[in-house]
Design an enzyme around this catalytic site. Structure first.
Site, PDB file in Angstrom:
ATOM      1  N   GLU A  24      -5.110  -6.903  -9.032  1.00  0.00           N
ATOM      2  CA  GLU A  24      -4.189  -6.022  -8.508  1.00  0.00           C
ATOM      3  C   GLU A  24      -4.534  -4.925  -7.940  1.00  0.00           C
ATOM      4  O   GLU A  24      -3.791  -3.670  -8.106  1.00  0.00           O
ATOM      5  CB  GLU A  24      -3.300  -5.576  -9.581  1.00  0.00           C
ATOM      6  CG  GLU A  24      -3.321  -7.223 -10.139  1.00  0.00           C
ATOM      7  CD  GLU A  24      -2.295  -6.606 -11.826  1.00  0.00           C
ATOM      8  OE1 GLU A  24      -1.964  -5.218 -11.870  1.00  0.00           O
ATOM      9  OE2 GLU A  24      -1.692  -7.686 -12.565  1.00  0.00           O
ATOM     10  N   GLY A  65      -6.879  -0.311  -9.618  1.00  0.00           N
ATOM     11  CA  GLY A  65      -7.110   0.337 -10.658  1.00  0.00           C
ATOM     12  C   GLY A  65      -8.746   1.047  -9.942  1.00  0.00           C
ATOM     13  O   GLY A  65      -9.116   2.173  -9.277  1.00  0.00           O
ATOM     14  N   GLY A 113      -4.600  -1.221  -5.310  1.00  0.00           N
ATOM     15  CA  GLY A 113      -3.664  -0.752  -4.344  1.00  0.00           C
ATOM     16  C   GLY A 113      -4.105   0.045  -3.658  1.00  0.00           C
ATOM     17  O   GLY A 113      -4.052  -0.378  -2.023  1.00  0.00           O
ATOM     18  N   ARG A 114      -4.620   1.209  -4.219  1.00  0.00           N
ATOM     19  CA  ARG A 114      -4.860   2.046  -3.294  1.00  0.00           C
ATOM     20  C   ARG A 114      -6.138   1.761  -2.779  1.00  0.00           C
ATOM     21  O   ARG A 114      -6.398   2.032  -1.202  1.00  0.00           O
ATOM     22  CB  ARG A 114      -4.914   2.813  -4.336  1.00  0.00           C
ATOM     23  CG  ARG A 114      -5.655   4.433  -3.824  1.00  0.00           C
ATOM     24  CD  ARG A 114      -6.546   5.928  -4.869  1.00  0.00           C
ATOM     25  NE  ARG A 114      -6.397   5.555  -6.311  1.00  0.00           N
ATOM     26  CZ  ARG A 114      -5.241   6.310  -6.508  1.00  0.00           C
ATOM     27  NH1 ARG A 114      -4.939   7.354  -5.506  1.00  0.00           N
ATOM     28  NH2 ARG A 114      -4.247   6.705  -7.616  1.00  0.00           N
ATOM     29  N   ARG A 165       0.951  14.366  -4.714  1.00  0.00           N
ATOM     30  CA  ARG A 165       0.061  13.722  -5.006  1.00  0.00           C
ATOM     31  C   ARG A 165      -0.768  15.249  -4.957  1.00  0.00           C
ATOM     32  O   ARG A 165      -1.283  14.581  -6.549  1.00  0.00           O
ATOM     33  CB  ARG A 165      -1.591  12.612  -4.353  1.00  0.00           C
ATOM     34  CG  ARG A 165      -0.720  11.265  -3.434  1.00  0.00           C
ATOM     35  CD  ARG A 165      -1.905  10.528  -3.688  1.00  0.00           C
ATOM     36  NE  ARG A 165      -2.564  10.409  -4.839  1.00  0.00           N
ATOM     37  CZ  ARG A 165      -3.878  10.750  -4.978  1.00  0.00           C
ATOM     38  NH1 ARG A 165      -4.302  11.820  -4.774  1.00  0.00           N
ATOM     39  NH2 ARG A 165      -4.361  10.630  -6.190  1.00  0.00           N
ATOM     40  N   TYR A 183      -1.558  15.216  -9.783  1.00  0.00           N
ATOM     41  CA  TYR A 183      -2.051  15.061 -10.150  1.00  0.00           C
ATOM     42  C   TYR A 183      -3.895  16.117  -9.624  1.00  0.00           C
ATOM     43  O   TYR A 183      -4.584  15.621  -9.827  1.00  0.00           O
ATOM     44  CB  TYR A 183      -2.581  13.622  -9.711  1.00  0.00           C
ATOM     45  CG  TYR A 183      -1.619  12.179  -9.606  1.00  0.00           C
ATOM     46  CD1 TYR A 183      -1.332  12.640 -10.568  1.00  0.00           C
ATOM     47  CD2 TYR A 183      -0.632  12.570  -8.446  1.00  0.00           C
ATOM     48  CE1 TYR A 183       0.111  11.215 -10.886  1.00  0.00           C
ATOM     49  CE2 TYR A 183       0.270  11.182  -8.000  1.00  0.00           C
ATOM     50  CZ  TYR A 183       0.618  10.595 -10.244  1.00  0.00           C
ATOM     51  OH  TYR A 183       1.376  10.542  -9.420  1.00  0.00           O
ATOM     52  N   CYS A 237      10.478  25.106  -2.110  1.00  0.00           N
ATOM     53  CA  CYS A 237      10.951  26.419  -2.919  1.00  0.00           C
ATOM     54  C   CYS A 237      10.320  25.835  -4.406  1.00  0.00           C
ATOM     55  O   CYS A 237      10.614  26.180  -5.361  1.00  0.00           O
ATOM     56  CB  CYS A 237      12.168  26.768  -3.134  1.00  0.00           C
ATOM     57  SG  CYS A 237      12.520  27.246  -1.107  1.00  0.00           S
ATOM     58  N   GLU A 238       8.667  25.861  -4.839  1.00  0.00           N
ATOM     59  CA  GLU A 238       8.238  25.659  -5.937  1.00  0.00           C
ATOM     60  C   GLU A 238       6.511  26.235  -4.942  1.00  0.00           C
ATOM     61  O   GLU A 238       5.533  26.318  -4.456  1.00  0.00           O
ATOM     62  CB  GLU A 238       8.024  24.358  -5.446  1.00  0.00           C
ATOM     63  CG  GLU A 238       8.806  23.059  -6.292  1.00  0.00           C
ATOM     64  CD  GLU A 238       9.108  22.633  -7.359  1.00  0.00           C
ATOM     65  OE1 GLU A 238       8.953  22.835  -8.153  1.00  0.00           O
ATOM     66  OE2 GLU A 238      10.327  22.141  -7.454  1.00  0.00           O
ATOM     67  N   TYR A 240       0.808   5.604  -2.090  1.00  0.00           N
ATOM     68  CA  TYR A 240       1.028   7.156  -2.973  1.00  0.00           C
ATOM     69  C   TYR A 240       1.609   7.868  -2.552  1.00  0.00           C
ATOM     70  O   TYR A 240       1.265   9.506  -3.193  1.00  0.00           O
ATOM     71  CB  TYR A 240       0.761   7.340  -4.410  1.00  0.00           C
ATOM     72  CG  TYR A 240      -0.331   5.637  -5.221  1.00  0.00           C
ATOM     73  CD1 TYR A 240       0.891   4.616  -6.062  1.00  0.00           C
ATOM     74  CD2 TYR A 240      -1.037   5.555  -5.980  1.00  0.00           C
ATOM     75  CE1 TYR A 240       0.166   3.473  -6.481  1.00  0.00           C
ATOM     76  CE2 TYR A 240      -1.814   4.765  -6.202  1.00  0.00           C
ATOM     77  CZ  TYR A 240      -1.089   3.636  -6.654  1.00  0.00           C
ATOM     78  OH  TYR A 240      -1.443   2.586  -7.379  1.00  0.00           O
TER      79      TYR A 240
HETATM   80  N1  LLP Z   1      -1.405  -2.668 -11.771  1.00  0.00           N
HETATM   81  C1  LLP Z   1      -0.763  -2.351 -12.566  1.00  0.00           C
HETATM   82  C2  LLP Z   1      -0.641  -2.962 -13.806  1.00  0.00           C
HETATM   83  C3  LLP Z   1      -1.077  -0.622 -12.184  1.00  0.00           C
HETATM   84  O1  LLP Z   1      -0.299  -0.156 -12.890  1.00  0.00           O
HETATM   85  C4  LLP Z   1      -1.474  -0.407 -11.088  1.00  0.00           C
HETATM   86  C5  LLP Z   1      -1.353   1.278 -10.873  1.00  0.00           C
HETATM   87  C6  LLP Z   1      -2.268  -1.258  -9.998  1.00  0.00           C
HETATM   88  C7  LLP Z   1      -1.559  -2.131 -10.403  1.00  0.00           C
HETATM   89  C8  LLP Z   1      -2.212  -0.601  -9.050  1.00  0.00           C
HETATM   90  O2  LLP Z   1      -3.549   0.636  -9.190  1.00  0.00           O
HETATM   91  P1  LLP Z   1      -4.467   1.202  -7.922  1.00  0.00           P
HETATM   92  O3  LLP Z   1      -5.338  -0.067  -7.698  1.00  0.00           O
HETATM   93  O4  LLP Z   1      -3.374   1.591  -6.753  1.00  0.00           O
HETATM   94  O5  LLP Z   1      -5.371   2.031  -8.479  1.00  0.00           O
HETATM   95  N2  LLP Z   1       0.594   7.352  -8.443  1.00  0.00           N
HETATM   96  C9  LLP Z   1      -0.354   7.348  -8.589  1.00  0.00           C
HETATM   97  C10 LLP Z   1      -0.765   5.815  -8.613  1.00  0.00           C
HETATM   98  C11 LLP Z   1      -0.747   6.168  -9.534  1.00  0.00           C
HETATM   99  C12 LLP Z   1      -1.374   4.313 -10.637  1.00  0.00           C
HETATM  100  C13 LLP Z   1      -0.159   3.295 -11.121  1.00  0.00           C
HETATM  101  N3  LLP Z   1      -0.286   2.413 -11.426  1.00  0.00           N
HETATM  102  C14 LLP Z   1      -1.855   8.380  -7.318  1.00  0.00           C
HETATM  103  O6  LLP Z   1      -1.152   8.446  -6.595  1.00  0.00           O
HETATM  104  O7  LLP Z   1      -2.482   8.326  -7.716  1.00  0.00           O
END
Ligand code: LLP
Length: 454
Positions: free
Chosen positions: A314, A264, A316-317, A353, A357, A384-385, A413
């Site tokens: 965890e 997150g 990601g981003r 994105r 969002y 076409c949106e 993402y």
């Molecule tokens: N752990 C769990 C259980 C999650 O559901 C997620 C993301 C993460 C870790 C990783 O979160 P991060 O560190 O990346 O924030 N597609 C959306 C974001 C969806 C996130 C879903 N879950 C976007 O483009 O903003």
């Protein structure tokens, strides 16, 4: 603020668009002699050679982010389980696996990718509210570290399937701490009204029941994740402080060994192009500055270090977001009575994105325009949106049909959410390491589009 530096065009003294400025001073997208580079590669040459739309990732940035996060948690027993969903290209996974990352997966497909990339299933956690029987069996057979389950029903089903296989399933329940992550409603997950996790107040009873009744489950930890793209530290602190008494009790009663505090960590998508932006930030009170990973560590480590638990993260981003760009070519300029549209060859199918969002991505011409004048435009795709736009009414430097621009901070993402909508082939992906650019996924062909159809 820690370690930040002003990123300057090497050719001039203009503090031009360099993404990211925050919180990632080490990102390797820089203007050199008026051209936007990724590490030592001129992005214009990649666009010319491989065509557009084209995703380009900086391996150095990915590793810097991973290592900074690892270092920020250095004082405590921890593991970084990279959230594969953010960017699951095999080469990205391989890079992280080689540097010791674990992985947070959400499907059998992601586990397959991790294994193919050389990742170790014993360092994988499996999240998600809807794991299927086949996915559970696959993950059990591969020996993952933990199933992070999201309901009692799922825990019971996991017990049943493990029993059939004569196996013990390692598990953690995801607690929903009912904390407001203050992020976009589609990526907020830690409130009671979200579908994720088990209510805070129901966790202890669930662990009691499970330990008595579910003989094929080993309760190994507790998991939480309150949302994505959190740009302030306070929701993290609130959630951690709220859950500490719970994990402490679970450790005493059930001997759990880990606590995953989720991902997150937000990144900065939107930059002020005004010179002096960095000084401005530096003079703000700490709470109002963009969240840095060092701050995250500084606030959380003291709260976590005496729990005697292994702490999992965890992200990601944070790892990949600022490490990637989507290159696209301007096809047409169209003026209506109300607006100027720059029509580009990437669409919402390539990067969804903004449409989904209201996500903001900086738009940077690959070749610095001569004039610093800005023009209010909409940059739109060919789909076409009406939602197919990358920005609306934004003041941008000039670029013309035939010119290329980069949609910045598209490493997370981005490609993973791309689709074939409007029967558009998926873009290619390139990984840059220093002066080497490798095609890590080929552009789809028209034949690829219909493969498998009758
Ligand atoms: N752990 C769990 C259980 C999650 O559901 C997620 C993301 C993460 C870790 C990783 O979160 P991060 O560190 O990346 O924030 N597609 C959306 C974001 C969806 C996130 C879903 N879950 C976007 O483009 O903003």
């Amino acid at each position: 603020m820690n370690g930040e530096r002003t990123l300057m065009s090497k050719s001039s003294s203009l503090p031009l668009v360099i993404s990211p400025l925050f919180p990632s001073p080490d990102a390797r997208f820089l203007l050199q002699n008026g051209s936007l580079f990724c590490e030592d590669i001129d992005l214009s040459t990649l666009a010319a050679e491989y065509g557009t739309p084209l995703y380009v990732y900086s391996a150095g940035t990915i590793l810097d982010h991973y290592k900074r996060l690892d270092a920020a948690l250095g004082e405590i027993d921890h593991e970084v389980a990279y959230a594969v969903k953010a960017n699951s290209n095999l080469s990205v996974l391989r890079l992280l696996a080689t540097h010791g990352a674990g992985f947070d997966i959400v499907s059998g497909g992601e586990l397959f990718r991790v294994i193919k990339a050389g990742g170790d299933p014993a360092h994988c956690t499996f999240a998600g509210v809807g794991k299927t029987r086949d996915e559970i069996i696959y993950a059990l057979e591969k020996g993952i570290y933990s199933f992070n389950v999201e309901s009692e029903e799922e825990l019971r089903y996991l017990n049943e399937v493990a029993g059939e296989l004569g196996m013990i399933a390692p598990a953690a329940v995801r607690v929903n701490p009912n904390v407001d992550a203050k992020t976009h409603k589609y990526i907020s997950t830690g409130k009671s009204e979200n579908k994720f996790g088990v209510d805070f107040g129901a966790i202890l009873d669930l662990y009691e029941r499970a330990s008595k009744e579910l003989k094929n489950i080993k309760l190994r930890g507790l998991q939480m994740h309150i949302g994505s793209q959190l740009t302030s530290i306070s929701p993290f602190i609130e959630a951690v402080e709220k859950v500490i008494p719970l994990v402490t009790e679970l450790k005493q009663r059930h001997g759990i060994e880990f606590w995953s505090i989720g991902g997150g960590i937000g990144i900065v998508y939107q930059e002020s192009l005004a010179s002096g932006a960095i000084d401005w930030w530096q003079n703000q009170p700490e709470d109002e500055r963009p969240l840095t990973i060092e701050r995250y560590g500084k606030e959380l480590v003291p709260r976590l270090k005496d729990l005697g638990l292994k702490i999992l993260l965890e992200p990601g981003r944070y790892v990949v977001g600022n490490a990637g760009v989507l290159l696209t070519k301007c096809l047409y300029e169209k003026k209506s009575s109300a607006k100027t549209f720059k029509i580009v060859d990437a669409g919402m199918n390539d990067l969804i994105r903004p449409a989904l969002y209201e996500g903001h991505h900086e738009i940077v011409p690959l070749v610095e325009p001569k004039s610093r004048e800005r023009f209010k435009v909409d940059v739109v795709g060919p789909i076409c949106e009406s939602g197919d736009f990358f920005c609306q009414d934004r003041e941008l430097p000039d670029f013309q049909p035939g010119d290329h621009v980069a949609l910045m901070s598209a490493g997370a993402y981005g490609f993973v959410m791309a689709s074939n909508y409007n029967s558009r082939p998926l873009p290619a992906e390139i990984l840059v390491e220093g002066a080497t650019a490798t095609v890590v996924r080929k552009r789809q062909t028209l034949e690829d589009l219909v493969e498998g159809e009758l």
